[in-house]
Motif scaffolding. Structure first.
Motif, PDB file in Angstrom:
ATOM      1  N   SER A 192       0.819  -1.220   0.000  1.00 32.42           N
ATOM      2  CA  SER A 192       0.000   0.000   0.000  1.00 32.42           C
ATOM      3  C   SER A 192       0.848   1.263   0.000  1.00 32.42           C
ATOM      4  O   SER A 192       0.379   2.338  -0.369  1.00 32.42           O
ATOM      5  N   LEU A 193       2.121   1.123   0.410  1.00 30.48           N
ATOM      6  CA  LEU A 193       3.027   2.271   0.451  1.00 30.48           C
ATOM      7  C   LEU A 193       3.992   2.290  -0.733  1.00 30.48           C
ATOM      8  O   LEU A 193       4.998   2.999  -0.715  1.00 30.48           O
ATOM      9  N   GLY A 194       3.679   1.499  -1.758  1.00 26.88           N
ATOM     10  CA  GLY A 194       4.394   1.638  -3.019  1.00 26.88           C
ATOM     11  C   GLY A 194       5.436   0.601  -3.362  1.00 26.88           C
ATOM     12  O   GLY A 194       6.085   0.696  -4.405  1.00 26.88           O
ATOM     13  N   ILE A 195       5.643  -0.412  -2.529  1.00 24.82           N
ATOM     14  CA  ILE A 195       6.620  -1.452  -2.851  1.00 24.82           C
ATOM     15  C   ILE A 195       5.943  -2.483  -3.749  1.00 24.82           C
ATOM     16  O   ILE A 195       4.878  -3.006  -3.424  1.00 24.82           O
ATOM     17  N   ALA A 196       6.566  -2.778  -4.882  1.00 26.01           N
ATOM     18  CA  ALA A 196       5.981  -3.705  -5.845  1.00 26.01           C
ATOM     19  C   ALA A 196       5.813  -5.102  -5.256  1.00 26.01           C
ATOM     20  O   ALA A 196       6.679  -5.581  -4.507  1.00 26.01           O
ATOM     21  N   LYS A 197       4.716  -5.744  -5.601  1.00 26.03           N
ATOM     22  CA  LYS A 197       4.393  -7.064  -5.047  1.00 26.03           C
ATOM     23  C   LYS A 197       5.484  -8.081  -5.316  1.00 26.03           C
ATOM     24  O   LYS A 197       5.793  -8.921  -4.466  1.00 26.03           O
ATOM     25  N   HIS A 198       6.101  -8.026  -6.507  1.00 23.89           N
ATOM     26  CA  HIS A 198       7.094  -9.038  -6.867  1.00 23.89           C
ATOM     27  C   HIS A 198       8.376  -8.929  -6.037  1.00 23.89           C
ATOM     28  O   HIS A 198       9.179  -9.857  -6.009  1.00 23.89           O
ATOM     29  N   ARG A 199       8.547  -7.814  -5.350  1.00 27.15           N
ATOM     30  CA  ARG A 199       9.742  -7.628  -4.515  1.00 27.15           C
ATOM     31  C   ARG A 199       9.554  -8.172  -3.104  1.00 27.15           C
ATOM     32  O   ARG A 199      10.517  -8.273  -2.349  1.00 27.15           O
ATOM     33  N   ILE A 200       8.326  -8.514  -2.740  1.00 27.10           N
ATOM     34  CA  ILE A 200       8.013  -8.869  -1.353  1.00 27.10           C
ATOM     35  C   ILE A 200       7.767 -10.364  -1.215  1.00 27.10           C
ATOM     36  O   ILE A 200       7.048 -10.968  -2.006  1.00 27.10           O
ATOM     37  N   SER A 201       8.370 -10.956  -0.208  1.00 29.46           N
ATOM     38  CA  SER A 201       8.044 -12.332   0.166  1.00 29.46           C
ATOM     39  C   SER A 201       7.793 -12.373   1.667  1.00 29.46           C
ATOM     40  O   SER A 201       8.289 -11.529   2.411  1.00 29.46           O
ATOM     41  N   THR A 202       7.019 -13.359   2.095  1.00 26.37           N
ATOM     42  CA  THR A 202       6.619 -13.430   3.505  1.00 26.37           C
ATOM     43  C   THR A 202       7.157 -14.700   4.161  1.00 26.37           C
ATOM     44  O   THR A 202       7.429 -15.704   3.498  1.00 26.37           O
ATOM     45  N   ASN A 203       7.268 -14.633   5.475  1.00 24.56           N
ATOM     46  CA  ASN A 203       7.697 -15.784   6.284  1.00 24.56           C
ATOM     47  C   ASN A 203       6.755 -15.865   7.489  1.00 24.56           C
ATOM     48  O   ASN A 203       7.108 -15.488   8.600  1.00 24.56           O
ATOM     49  N   PRO A 204       5.515 -16.332   7.248  1.00 20.75           N
ATOM     50  CA  PRO A 204       4.480 -16.248   8.293  1.00 20.75           C
ATOM     51  C   PRO A 204       4.442 -17.399   9.287  1.00 20.75           C
ATOM     52  O   PRO A 204       3.691 -17.343  10.254  1.00 20.75           O
ATOM     53  N   THR A 205       5.253 -18.438   9.088  1.00 20.64           N
ATOM     54  CA  THR A 205       5.139 -19.612   9.946  1.00 20.64           C
ATOM     55  C   THR A 205       6.141 -19.638  11.104  1.00 20.64           C
ATOM     56  O   THR A 205       6.010 -20.452  12.017  1.00 20.64           O
ATOM     57  N   ALA A 206       7.136 -18.747  11.060  1.00 20.36           N
ATOM     58  CA  ALA A 206       8.149 -18.732  12.127  1.00 20.36           C
ATOM     59  C   ALA A 206       7.543 -18.202  13.423  1.00 20.36           C
ATOM     60  O   ALA A 206       6.983 -17.105  13.453  1.00 20.36           O
TER      61      ALA A 206
END
Length: 254
Positions: A145-159
């Motif tokens: 929402s603050l302008g970072i392209a989706k393809h640049r972002i990855s998540t680590n939600p299980t740690a």
């Protein structure tokens, strides 16, 4: 007059007011058990002390002196920017950023600063959560929402903790230029856990709590925010002790 107003107002806040009431109660209760009576007074004085900017600064500044903010001028390239998770307050009525606590927002803002400075770097946001709501997903949504392209972002939600974060992320971070974003109090423990996994990170600490420039009229008044800062540093003392114990029992642990 301004200082007097601030002092009185500060003393009427929940934490100092509670400590004052406890002190008054101690003056009028029976004193047959002198040891318990003395311990009660020590607890009140200790809580008052560590809740003041003066006391907190004595405890926190030696730790914060060992850390420095990330200097963009000193690093020409980054491959990854890893933002570790922190407090989450799940509430579907609010936008993603409204569900992140101050600690998480502080870390994410630094991550976004670095992402803008290094447009080729990938942003990894981490963090567990509650049910279907995770800190990693909330930070990812906020970043987009603050302008970072989706393809640049990855998540680590299980740690579930920092040790998990280091283990899960290490395979893609080894031999890469990695900036690690976390709170100043947490940085030493976090960077150590990543180092054990073969990742030599570049530290990007946030949330510095130096209180040495606090106005004189506030120096000795307890504040819940100050107590929260001391608590975060104490949390790290316990965390380091736990890691030391685990490694003593099993050198391969953590």
């Amino acid at each position: 007059m301004f200082e007097i107003k601030k002092i009185i107002g500060g003393l009427l806040m929940p934490l100092p007011l509670t400590l004052i009431i406890l002190s008054l109660c101690l003056l009028f209760i029976a004193k047959q058990n002198k040891k318990s009576y003395l311990i009660a007074w020590l607890c009140v004085f200790a809580t008052w002390f560590i809740s003041t900017p003066y006391g907190a600064n004595l405890l926190i500044e030696p730790v914060e002196k060992t850390q420095a903010p990330f200097d963009i001028k000193k690093h020409k390239k980054l491959d990854y920017i890893v933002v570790l998770g922190c407090d989450v307050y799940a509430n579907s009525r609010l936008p993603a950023n409204g569900q992140l606590g101050g600690c998480a927002l502080s870390r994410l803002v630094e991550g976004l600063r670095l992402a803008n400075a290094y447009p080729q770097a990938k942003l990894i946001v981490s963090g567990y959560g509650f049910g279907k709501t995770t800190g990693a997903d909330l930070m990812a949504e906020t970043a987009k929402s603050l302008g970072i392209a989706k393809h640049r972002i990855s998540t680590n939600p299980t740690a579930k903790d920092t040790a998990d974060e280091a283990k899960l992320l290490a395979p893609k971070l080894v031999d890469r230029k990695v900036a690690l974003v976390t709170s100043t109090s947490h940085m030493a423990r976090a960077s150590d856990l990543f180092y054990v996994q073969g990742v030599d990170v570049i530290k990007a600490p946030v949330q510095f709590y130096t209180y040495k420039n606090t106005p004189t009229h506030k120096l000795f008044i307890p504040d819940s925010g100050v107590l929260r800062a001391v608590t975060s540093h104490w949390h790290e003392v316990i965390g380091k002790a736990w890691i030391a114990l685990r490694r003593f029992i099993n050198p391969e642990a953590l």
